[in-house]
Design a protein around this motif. Structure first.
Motif, PDB file in Angstrom:
ATOM      1  N   ASP A 114       2.559   2.535  -0.030  1.00 44.07           N
ATOM      2  CA  ASP A 114       3.052   3.013  -1.330  1.00 44.07           C
ATOM      3  C   ASP A 114       1.890   2.962  -2.300  1.00 44.07           C
ATOM      4  O   ASP A 114       1.098   2.019  -2.284  1.00 44.07           O
ATOM      5  CB  ASP A 114       4.204   2.125  -1.847  1.00 44.07           C
ATOM      6  CG  ASP A 114       5.072   2.877  -2.849  1.00 44.07           C
ATOM      7  OD1 ASP A 114       6.239   3.173  -2.521  1.00 44.07           O
ATOM      8  OD2 ASP A 114       4.582   3.190  -3.963  1.00 44.07           O
ATOM      9  N   LEU A 163       3.165   0.260   6.247  1.00 42.41           N
ATOM     10  CA  LEU A 163       4.042   0.470   5.084  1.00 42.41           C
ATOM     11  C   LEU A 163       3.161   0.838   3.903  1.00 42.41           C
ATOM     12  O   LEU A 163       2.326   0.034   3.472  1.00 42.41           O
ATOM     13  CB  LEU A 163       4.839  -0.805   4.782  1.00 42.41           C
ATOM     14  CG  LEU A 163       5.567  -1.424   5.975  1.00 42.41           C
ATOM     15  CD1 LEU A 163       6.409  -2.610   5.539  1.00 42.41           C
ATOM     16  CD2 LEU A 163       6.443  -0.393   6.655  1.00 42.41           C
ATOM     17  N   TYR A 199       3.133  -2.258  -3.498  1.00 38.57           N
ATOM     18  CA  TYR A 199       2.190  -2.773  -2.493  1.00 38.57           C
ATOM     19  C   TYR A 199       2.244  -4.304  -2.429  1.00 38.57           C
ATOM     20  O   TYR A 199       2.301  -4.899  -1.353  1.00 38.57           O
ATOM     21  CB  TYR A 199       0.787  -2.262  -2.856  1.00 38.57           C
ATOM     22  CG  TYR A 199      -0.324  -2.830  -2.032  1.00 38.57           C
ATOM     23  CD1 TYR A 199      -0.445  -2.499  -0.686  1.00 38.57           C
ATOM     24  CD2 TYR A 199      -1.266  -3.699  -2.601  1.00 38.57           C
ATOM     25  CE1 TYR A 199      -1.483  -3.029   0.080  1.00 38.57           C
ATOM     26  CE2 TYR A 199      -2.304  -4.220  -1.847  1.00 38.57           C
ATOM     27  CZ  TYR A 199      -2.409  -3.883  -0.506  1.00 38.57           C
ATOM     28  OH  TYR A 199      -3.426  -4.399   0.252  1.00 38.57           O
ATOM     29  N   ILE A 218       5.473  -5.378  -0.820  1.00 38.06           N
ATOM     30  CA  ILE A 218       5.423  -5.149   0.644  1.00 38.06           C
ATOM     31  C   ILE A 218       4.646  -6.285   1.307  1.00 38.06           C
ATOM     32  O   ILE A 218       5.080  -6.854   2.312  1.00 38.06           O
ATOM     33  CB  ILE A 218       4.750  -3.780   0.962  1.00 38.06           C
ATOM     34  CG1 ILE A 218       5.631  -2.623   0.484  1.00 38.06           C
ATOM     35  CG2 ILE A 218       4.467  -3.648   2.463  1.00 38.06           C
ATOM     36  CD1 ILE A 218       4.925  -1.274   0.461  1.00 38.06           C
ATOM     37  N   ALA A 236       0.160  -3.360   5.290  1.00 39.73           N
ATOM     38  CA  ALA A 236       0.473  -2.701   4.020  1.00 39.73           C
ATOM     39  C   ALA A 236      -0.723  -1.869   3.604  1.00 39.73           C
ATOM     40  O   ALA A 236      -1.864  -2.302   3.771  1.00 39.73           O
ATOM     41  CB  ALA A 236       0.771  -3.754   2.959  1.00 39.73           C
ATOM     42  N   GLY A 244       9.490  -1.624   1.024  1.00 41.20           N
ATOM     43  CA  GLY A 244       9.149  -1.709   2.449  1.00 41.20           C
ATOM     44  C   GLY A 244      10.355  -1.897   3.327  1.00 41.20           C
ATOM     45  O   GLY A 244      10.242  -1.993   4.552  1.00 41.20           O
ATOM     46  N   ASP A 298       5.871   4.310   7.374  1.00 38.75           N
ATOM     47  CA  ASP A 298       6.794   4.633   6.286  1.00 38.75           C
ATOM     48  C   ASP A 298       5.860   4.976   5.129  1.00 38.75           C
ATOM     49  O   ASP A 298       5.317   4.093   4.469  1.00 38.75           O
ATOM     50  CB  ASP A 298       7.659   3.392   6.002  1.00 38.75           C
ATOM     51  CG  ASP A 298       8.663   3.601   4.878  1.00 38.75           C
ATOM     52  OD1 ASP A 298       8.700   4.700   4.305  1.00 38.75           O
ATOM     53  OD2 ASP A 298       9.408   2.653   4.576  1.00 38.75           O
ATOM     54  N   SER A 303       7.035   3.701   0.906  1.00 42.31           N
ATOM     55  CA  SER A 303       7.792   2.512   1.316  1.00 42.31           C
ATOM     56  C   SER A 303       8.578   1.812   0.227  1.00 42.31           C
ATOM     57  O   SER A 303       9.533   1.103   0.525  1.00 42.31           O
ATOM     58  CB  SER A 303       6.838   1.471   1.903  1.00 42.31           C
ATOM     59  OG  SER A 303       6.510   1.800   3.204  1.00 42.31           O
TER      60      SER A 303
END
Ligand SMILES: C[S@@+](CC[C@H](N)C(=O)[O-])C[C@H]1O[C@@H](n2cnc3c(N)ncnc32)[C@H](O)[C@@H]1O
Ligand SMILES: [Zn+2]
Length: 387
Positions: A94, A92, A100, A103, A118, A76, A70, A73
């Motif tokens: 971002d 996941l 982050y 997530i 992550a 997430g 993803d 995310s």
């Protein structure tokens, strides 16, 4: 950041506190979370589960060896649900520090450390550096800036959301031209136009990498377009995919439309029915939007899962499965208004089309829309006969 737990499907996820002020757009929150996208996520879980079951059986792969990313995310929630509810491995990503950290907290909250990681990267860098069995792009607005990287990274399945319906559907024409390198137009079938303009753009991004796609499922709502594309590689497959790109010539006066696929060197401007000047949209995807067998697999997953939007999801996927898969749908009310007759009850009207030997179906795009292989003249004759 204040957080609270929400439950979607079988997964409890920590998200930023939802402000009671509904005018506060989710995109302004420290980390994005939009409860209105639960239907989109429920279908994503069901569609991904259906796909990975088939992939793991065909390739003899353990579910936990199938990789999903993803790339955008936020909290997430999408990728966490997919990992938790399908058993595959998830990355996941971002680039936001707040996202982050949330997530990471969510991965710990769900105890998914062995199967979920992550990352805090620019999504395009991550996708250019890594290949994943499944790539999911779920951005704010347009996915266009991520499609080149996603088209390189996705090995088996590409899942894309676009929430910029106004550019895609021709309501913001110049923005649509800039984002999708194509000309859409905004008429009664603008929602299908949006799906096909997006698929056309993805087709061209994939072809650069000698990769082809076939749509397994694509749907449009008022707020977004979502598509699930099976990826294959090879020059021949890519060439045949490109033959399904083309243009639609539409006559605003009489409502007739004509598709031109492949490299259309000359498209007559004059309407073949009424001689008025036609407008042209494209390049766009003229091929199918769904595979009925895949829709059945998704329906099976929906039936057997605990989903908050089960009824809505089932209805939507059934409509997609049963939709006649040709461009573009008609709107009965619009035709009736133009020719001055009252609309008929939709099922009776579809039966009348079928009784005259035409294929006909409802569509998932709207309650008054239908698809048929009858041309506009035949449709009008039938509507007059039903008066
Ligand atoms: C619409 S939200 C994602 C929503 C999420 N997929 C869901 O289902 O709730 C988009 C996210 O993309 C992140 N983002 C935007 N551009 C990015 C980029 N170039 N690289 C990484 N993350 C990015 C934003 O920080 C934001 O959290
Ligand atoms: Zn015409």
């Amino acid at each position: 950041m204040n957080i609270r737990a929400v439950r979607e499907g079988e997964t409890e996820v920590l998200v930023p506190v939802h402000l009671e002020d509904v005018s506060f757009p989710p995109s302004q929150a420290p980390v994005f979370y939009n409860p209105a996208m639960e239907l989109n996520r429920d279908i994503s879980v069901a569609a991904t589960a259906a796909f990975v079951k088939e992939l793991s059986a065909r390739r003899n792969m353990a579910l936990s060896d199938i990789t999903y990313v993803d790339a955008l995310s936020a909290s997430g929630i999408r990728g966490l649900r997919i990992a938790n509810e399908t058993g595959i491995h998830a990355t996941l990503n971002d680039w936001s520090e707040d996202a982050y950290q949330l997530i990471r907290q969510n991965i710990g909250h769900l105890g998914l450390e062995d199967r979920v990681e992550a990352t805090r990267r620019n999504a395009n860098v991550l996708l250019h550096e890594n290949r994943y069995n499944i790539v999911d792009i779920d951005p704010f607005g347009t996915p266009a800036p991520f499609l080149a990287a996603a088209a390189r990274s996705a090995v088996h399945l590409l899942e894309v959301t676009a929430t910029d319906t106004a550019p895609l559907c021709g309501a913001h024409l110049h923005s649509g031209i800039r984002k999708y390198s194509a000309v859409p137009f905004n008429n009664e079938y603008h929602s299908e136009m949006g799906v096909r303009i997006l698929l056309g753009k993805i087709t061209r991004e994939l072809s650069v990498n000698d990769r082809a796609m076939s749509p397994l499922l694509s749907h449009a709502t008022r707020h977004y377009v979502r598509t699930y594309l099976k990826i294959d590689k090879g020059a021949k497959r890519t060439d045949s995919m490109l033959e399904q790109l083309g243009y639609i010539a539409h006559c605003p006066s009489c409502g007739s439309r004509q598709a031109f696929s492949g490299i259309a060197l000359f498209i007559p401007k004059e309407c073949t029915r009424c001689s008025s000047e036609r407008i042209l949209a494209g390049p766009l995807w003229l091929g199918s939007l769904h595979q009925p067998e895949f829709c059945n697999m998704v329906l099976n997953e929906i039936e057997n899962r605990n989903l908050g939007t089960k009824e809505q999801a089932r209805k939507l996927i059934e409509l997609c499965r049963d939709e006649l898969d040709v461009p573009m749908f008609y709107d009965q009310h619009i035709i009736c208004k133009r020719i001055g007759v009252s609309p008929s009850e939709i099922e009776g009207f579809l039966t009348a089309l079928r009784d005259r030997g035409f294929a006909a179906s409802r569509t998932h795009f709207s309650g008054t829309s239908f698809k048929t292989d009858a041309d506009i003249g035949k449709i009008e004759d039938i509507l007059f006969s039903l008066r």
